[in-house]
Write an enzyme that holds these catalytic residues in place. Structure first.
Site, PDB file in Angstrom:
ATOM      1  N   LYS A   1       0.839  -1.191   0.000  1.00 50.67           N
ATOM      2  CA  LYS A   1       0.000   0.000   0.000  1.00 50.67           C
ATOM      3  C   LYS A   1       0.878   1.247   0.000  1.00 50.67           C
ATOM      4  CE  LYS A   1      -2.779  -1.867   3.365  1.00 50.67           C
ATOM      5  NZ  LYS A   1      -4.050  -2.065   4.145  1.00 50.67           N
TER       6      LYS A   1
ATOM      7  N   TYR B   1     -12.251  -3.294  -1.190  1.00 52.51           N
ATOM      8  CA  TYR B   1     -12.624  -3.302   0.234  1.00 52.51           C
ATOM      9  C   TYR B   1     -14.138  -3.404   0.418  1.00 52.51           C
ATOM     10  CZ  TYR B   1      -7.818  -2.198   1.588  1.00 52.51           C
ATOM     11  OH  TYR B   1      -6.463  -2.252   1.808  1.00 52.51           O
TER      12      TYR B   1
ATOM     13  N   ASN C   1      -0.865  -0.133   7.747  1.00 51.59           N
ATOM     14  CA  ASN C   1      -0.214  -1.434   7.937  1.00 51.59           C
ATOM     15  C   ASN C   1       0.473  -1.956   6.671  1.00 51.59           C
ATOM     16  OD1 ASN C   1      -2.446  -2.273   6.549  1.00 51.59           O
ATOM     17  ND2 ASN C   1      -3.335  -3.475   8.200  1.00 51.59           N
TER      18      ASN C   1
ATOM     19  N   HIS D   1      -1.257  -5.500   1.827  1.00 54.66           N
ATOM     20  CA  HIS D   1      -2.493  -6.276   1.764  1.00 54.66           C
ATOM     21  C   HIS D   1      -2.187  -7.657   1.201  1.00 54.66           C
ATOM     22  CE1 HIS D   1      -6.520  -7.623   0.707  1.00 54.66           C
ATOM     23  NE2 HIS D   1      -5.989  -8.014  -0.437  1.00 54.66           N
TER      24      HIS D   1
ATOM     25  N   GLU E   1      -9.726 -10.614  -6.320  1.00 53.10           N
ATOM     26  CA  GLU E   1      -8.801  -9.478  -6.302  1.00 53.10           C
ATOM     27  C   GLU E   1      -7.829  -9.511  -7.495  1.00 53.10           C
ATOM     28  OE1 GLU E   1      -7.230  -9.843  -2.342  1.00 53.10           O
ATOM     29  OE2 GLU E   1      -9.126  -9.195  -1.440  1.00 53.10           O
TER      30      GLU E   1
HETATM   31  P1  RTP Z   1      -5.890  -6.560   4.330  1.00 51.38           P
HETATM   32  O1  RTP Z   1      -7.198  -6.986   3.673  1.00 51.38           O
HETATM   33  O2  RTP Z   1      -5.470  -5.177   3.979  1.00 51.38           O
HETATM   34  O3  RTP Z   1      -4.787  -7.583   4.222  1.00 51.38           O
HETATM   35  O4  RTP Z   1      -6.223  -6.472   5.844  1.00 51.38           O
HETATM   36  P2  RTP Z   1      -6.934  -7.569   6.681  1.00 51.38           P
HETATM   37  O5  RTP Z   1      -7.726  -8.511   5.828  1.00 51.38           O
HETATM   38  O6  RTP Z   1      -5.862  -8.132   7.534  1.00 51.38           O
HETATM   39  O7  RTP Z   1      -7.931  -6.652   7.516  1.00 51.38           O
HETATM   40  P3  RTP Z   1      -9.376  -6.104   7.184  1.00 51.38           P
HETATM   41  O8  RTP Z   1     -10.143  -6.209   8.446  1.00 51.38           O
HETATM   42  O9  RTP Z   1      -9.932  -6.709   5.946  1.00 51.38           O
HETATM   43  O10 RTP Z   1      -9.077  -4.567   6.953  1.00 51.38           O
HETATM   44  C1  RTP Z   1      -8.633  -4.139   5.716  1.00 51.38           C
HETATM   45  C2  RTP Z   1      -7.803  -2.911   5.894  1.00 51.38           C
HETATM   46  O11 RTP Z   1      -8.582  -1.846   6.408  1.00 51.38           O
HETATM   47  C3  RTP Z   1      -7.768  -1.001   7.174  1.00 51.38           C
HETATM   48  N1  RTP Z   1      -8.334  -0.838   8.501  1.00 51.38           N
HETATM   49  N2  RTP Z   1      -8.368   0.310   9.134  1.00 51.38           N
HETATM   50  N3  RTP Z   1      -8.811   2.344  11.008  1.00 51.38           N
HETATM   51  C4  RTP Z   1      -9.152   1.102  11.303  1.00 51.38           C
HETATM   52  O12 RTP Z   1      -9.619   0.814  12.365  1.00 51.38           O
HETATM   53  C5  RTP Z   1      -8.927   0.077  10.310  1.00 51.38           C
HETATM   54  N4  RTP Z   1      -9.249  -1.197  10.405  1.00 51.38           N
HETATM   55  C6  RTP Z   1      -8.863  -1.793   9.249  1.00 51.38           C
HETATM   56  C7  RTP Z   1      -6.402  -1.605   7.271  1.00 51.38           C
HETATM   57  O13 RTP Z   1      -5.569  -0.977   6.313  1.00 51.38           O
HETATM   58  C8  RTP Z   1      -6.646  -3.050   6.877  1.00 51.38           C
HETATM   59  O14 RTP Z   1      -5.508  -3.638   6.317  1.00 51.38           O
END
Ligand code: RTP
Length: 157
Positions: A16, A56, A121, A124, A135
């Site tokens: 990202k 997303y 973070n 992705h 995706e």
């Molecule tokens: P990713 O898809 O990016 O690998 O992340 P993930 O599945 O581990 O987590 P997910 O819950 O799907 O969240 C996707 C992305 O959303 C952003 N996020 N921001 N501000 C917040 O509280 C928050 N929570 C999630 C993060 O960039 C996360 O990677």
């Protein structure tokens, strides 16, 4: 077979823009390369709003959704979009990346080693065979994904 745990799979991995801004592109690519995975597609792209929203889509109802899409589409840096291939790469890729929340990400994982907050973070990775398929199709045209084989002979001379 595709979708069988332990089989040859493809996954969508993206550095990202915070990872790009921090100069961590080669570090992240290097970790997947050294693990033994094969890079079958890569491009630098500022995603359109529809692509970021679709990517997303399962987070549409979450309070941080708009901020996340605004950030991804801001153009402050591109996203480095990739497809990696190899045995169990979907689950193994998630292990290499580490937990979403940096507090839960183990040292030795990318997020454990380099990140402080969930909103920044840096990377992705697809979380299932279904999301990987979706995706890869969302970010890449089929001809951008190139099928090649590891060989230790032809390149030497
Ligand atoms: P990713 O898809 O990016 O690998 O992340 P993930 O599945 O581990 O987590 P997910 O819950 O799907 O969240 C996707 C992305 O959303 C952003 N996020 N921001 N501000 C917040 O509280 C928050 N929570 C999630 C993060 O960039 C996360 O990677």
């Amino acid at each position: 077979a595709a979708g069988t745990p332990g089989g040859i799979e493809r996954t969508f991995i993206a550095v990202k823009l915070d990872g790009v801004q921090r100069g961590l592109v080669s570090e992240i690519i290097g970790r997947f390369e050294r693990k033994g995975y094969k890079l079958v597609a890569i491009k630098s792209v500022v995603p359109s709003r529809p692509i970021a929203e679709a990517h997303y889509g399962d987070l549409r109802a979450r309070p941080f959704f708009k901020g996340l899409v605004d950030y991804m589409t801001s153009g402050r840096a591109p996203v480095i979009a990739m497809v990696w291939e190899g045995p169990d790469v979907i689950r193994q890729g998630r292990r290499i990346i580490g937990a979403t929340n940096p507090m839960d990400a183990q040292p030795g994982s990318i997020r454990g080693d380099f990140t402080l907050t969930v909103g920044r973070n840096i990377i992705h990775g697809s979380d299932s065979f279904e999301s990987a398929t979706f995706e890869i199709g969302l970010w890449f045209d089929p001809e951008e994904v190139y099928n090649w084989r590891f060989t230790n002979e032809e390149w030497v001379v």
